[in-house]
Design a protein around this motif. Structure first.
Motif, short mmCIF file in Angstrom:
data_model
loop_
_atom_site.label_atom_id
_atom_site.label_comp_id
_atom_site.label_asym_id
_atom_site.label_seq_id
_atom_site.Cartn_x
_atom_site.Cartn_y
_atom_site.Cartn_z
N PHE A 215 -14.88 44.66 -33.52
CA PHE A 215 -13.64 43.87 -32.99
C PHE A 215 -12.65 42.41 -33.68
CE2 PHE A 215 -17.66 44.10 -30.61
CZ PHE A 215 -17.38 44.31 -29.24
N LEU A 216 -11.33 43.27 -32.96
CA LEU A 216 -10.67 42.68 -33.77
C LEU A 216 -10.32 41.04 -33.37
CD1 LEU A 216 -7.97 42.14 -35.57
CD2 LEU A 216 -6.67 43.76 -33.90
N ASN A 217 -10.69 39.75 -34.93
CA ASN A 217 -10.59 38.76 -33.76
C ASN A 217 -9.25 37.73 -35.08
OD1 ASN A 217 -9.95 36.06 -33.13
ND2 ASN A 217 -12.42 35.93 -33.34
N PRO A 218 -8.09 38.11 -35.37
CA PRO A 218 -7.38 37.59 -36.27
C PRO A 218 -7.29 35.66 -36.31
CG PRO A 218 -6.12 37.95 -34.37
CD PRO A 218 -7.13 38.38 -34.33
N GLU A 219 -8.53 34.94 -35.66
CA GLU A 219 -8.87 33.83 -36.24
C GLU A 219 -9.50 33.63 -37.20
OE1 GLU A 219 -6.22 31.94 -35.06
OE2 GLU A 219 -4.96 33.05 -32.99
N VAL A 220 -10.69 34.80 -37.45
CA VAL A 220 -11.48 34.03 -38.37
C VAL A 220 -11.32 34.02 -39.96
CG1 VAL A 220 -12.84 35.92 -37.25
CG2 VAL A 220 -11.52 36.74 -38.39
N TRP A 221 -9.73 34.48 -39.57
CA TRP A 221 -8.89 34.15 -41.26
C TRP A 221 -9.17 32.35 -41.45
CZ3 TRP A 221 -10.04 37.15 -44.73
CH2 TRP A 221 -9.48 38.48 -44.53
N THR A 222 -8.27 31.48 -40.21
CA THR A 222 -8.17 30.33 -40.64
C THR A 222 -9.68 29.66 -39.86
OG1 THR A 222 -7.02 30.24 -38.24
CG2 THR A 222 -6.12 30.53 -40.40
N ALA A 223 -10.35 30.36 -39.09
CA ALA A 223 -11.26 29.36 -39.21
C ALA A 223 -12.52 28.83 -39.67
CB ALA A 223 -12.15 29.61 -37.19
N SER A 224 -12.50 29.82 -40.91
CA SER A 224 -13.41 29.79 -42.13
C SER A 224 -12.71 29.98 -43.25
CB SER A 224 -14.24 30.69 -41.76
OG SER A 224 -15.00 31.42 -43.05
N SER A 225 -13.31 29.02 -43.88
CA SER A 225 -12.38 29.36 -45.25
C SER A 225 -13.31 30.37 -46.33
CB SER A 225 -11.97 27.61 -46.04
OG SER A 225 -14.08 26.58 -45.84
N ALA A 226 -14.57 31.00 -45.72
CA ALA A 226 -15.13 31.59 -46.88
C ALA A 226 -14.38 32.82 -47.48
CB ALA A 226 -16.06 32.72 -46.46
#
Length: 346
Positions: free
Chosen positions: A282-293
């Protein structure tokens, strides 16, 4: 100064977009950068996602893809100095609207903007570039010699996928949603292997893909939406492929990257995926800014995207910039999906 905000409607009511007065704190945070915004991209707000991650506000800031010039830096900022040209995407929980004249943003969300790249161009295309990079590199592990099927290749996201894949030596097939888009895709350089019509009730996706791949199917399929039922009501979803068609075009070990949040796979669909040893992401580009991992990886991706834009590897379709006073109307159009995106020049 003024910024654009969304006042979320009650239950199913349409959200309202309003220009509101806002201000910045006197003192910058240790790792914050104060940026004068030159251009800001507008994409649809996913209010359900904001609710899911616990961001609940009366007024939600609008406009997150920004390009501008650094005015001031916090005491511990090490990447930037005043007068640097920068580009980045504001995090989901940012209190700032990207349409403010001046915003404060953490340095870890920004990268340097190459000098010859226009602010309007990069603000309009940055999000689609990030989506394409995430789909092809992070999810599908694209490699030279792979075969890729991109649905709706003439969309801003589809075009980024095609150009990025061609650069890496991938064979690309794509679908077109209108005669004009079909002509545009056939004239693309570097060229795609085949453009398949998805309009006028055309349903020959599977035979054409199998013919082009010698019956093997594709290594990667990227959609821009799928049909879950054989019969769909809306005009827009009629152009989407059925989920079974996408699974059918995958080769052994194939990878399907979907943008469909509510995808439902029935036991026969899962069985077919299992037989092919294929996978779904599933493509959810928001994960990059939602997590600092994976912050470092994210910055590397942003840097690579702007460098490829500057070098002409990624050539987004030019987006006509609208002035700030038209931002509210432009955002309403984008939110209703009557237009994929807009960019505001400040």
């Amino acid at each position: 100064m003024k910024g654009l905000f969304c006042r979320a409607g009650v239950s199913d009511a349409e959200p309202k977009f309003v220009i509101q007065e806002t201000s910045l704190p006197e003192v910058l945070g240790s790792h914050q950068v104060r940026v004068q915004v030159k251009a800001c991209g507008l994409s649809p707000l996913d209010l359900k996602l904001l609710d899911d991650v616990g961001i609940q506000r009366d007024l939600i800031p609008v406009g997150r893809e920004v390009a501008g010039v650094v005015l001031q830096v916090g005491p511990k900022v090490s990447f930037f100095q005043p007068e640097d040209e920068v580009v980045g995407i504001l995090p989901l929980d940012s209190p700032c609207s990207g349409l403010c004249d001046v915003i404060d943003i953490d340095e870890h969300y920004l990268v340097q903007k190459p000098e010859k790249l226009s602010s309007v161009c990069v603000a309009a295309a940055l999000r689609d570039g990030l989506c394409a990079y995430t789909a092809l590199h992070t999810h599908a592990r694209m490699a030279a010699g792979h075969t890729l099927l991109v649905m709706d290749g003439a969309s801003s996201f589809g075009l980024m996928c095609i150009q990025l894949a061609c650069y890496h030596g991938v064979k690309v097939l794509t679908t077109s949603h209108s005669p004009q888009k079909h002509t545009f895709l056939e004239q693309l350089r570097p060229s795609v292997a085949r453009v398949i019509k998805a309009y006028n009730g055309s349903s020959d996706l599977l035979p054409q893909v199998l013919e082009e791949t010698g019956g093997l199917g594709v290594d990667i399929a990227i959609d821009s939406g799928v049909r879950l039922q054989e019969v769909e009501e809306s005009e827009e979803t009629k152009l989407f492929p059925h989920k079974h068609d996408i699974i059918s075009v995958l080769g052994v070990g194939g990878h399907w990257v979907t943008s469909h949040q509510d995808l439902q796979l029935d036991p026969p669909d899962c069985r077919l995926l299992h037989l092919k040893s294929a996978s779904v992401s599933f493509l959810n580009p928001e994960v990059w800014t939602a997590s600092s991992a994976q912050q470092g990886r994210y910055l590397h991706i942003l840097k690579d995207i702007v460098e490829k834009m500057s070098a002409g590897v990624l050539r987004p379709q030019p987006e006509e910039a609208v002035p700030l006073y038209e931002a509210t109307v432009a955002m309403e159009t984008v939110q209703r999906h009557q237009k994929k995106k807009a960019v505001v020049q400040l």
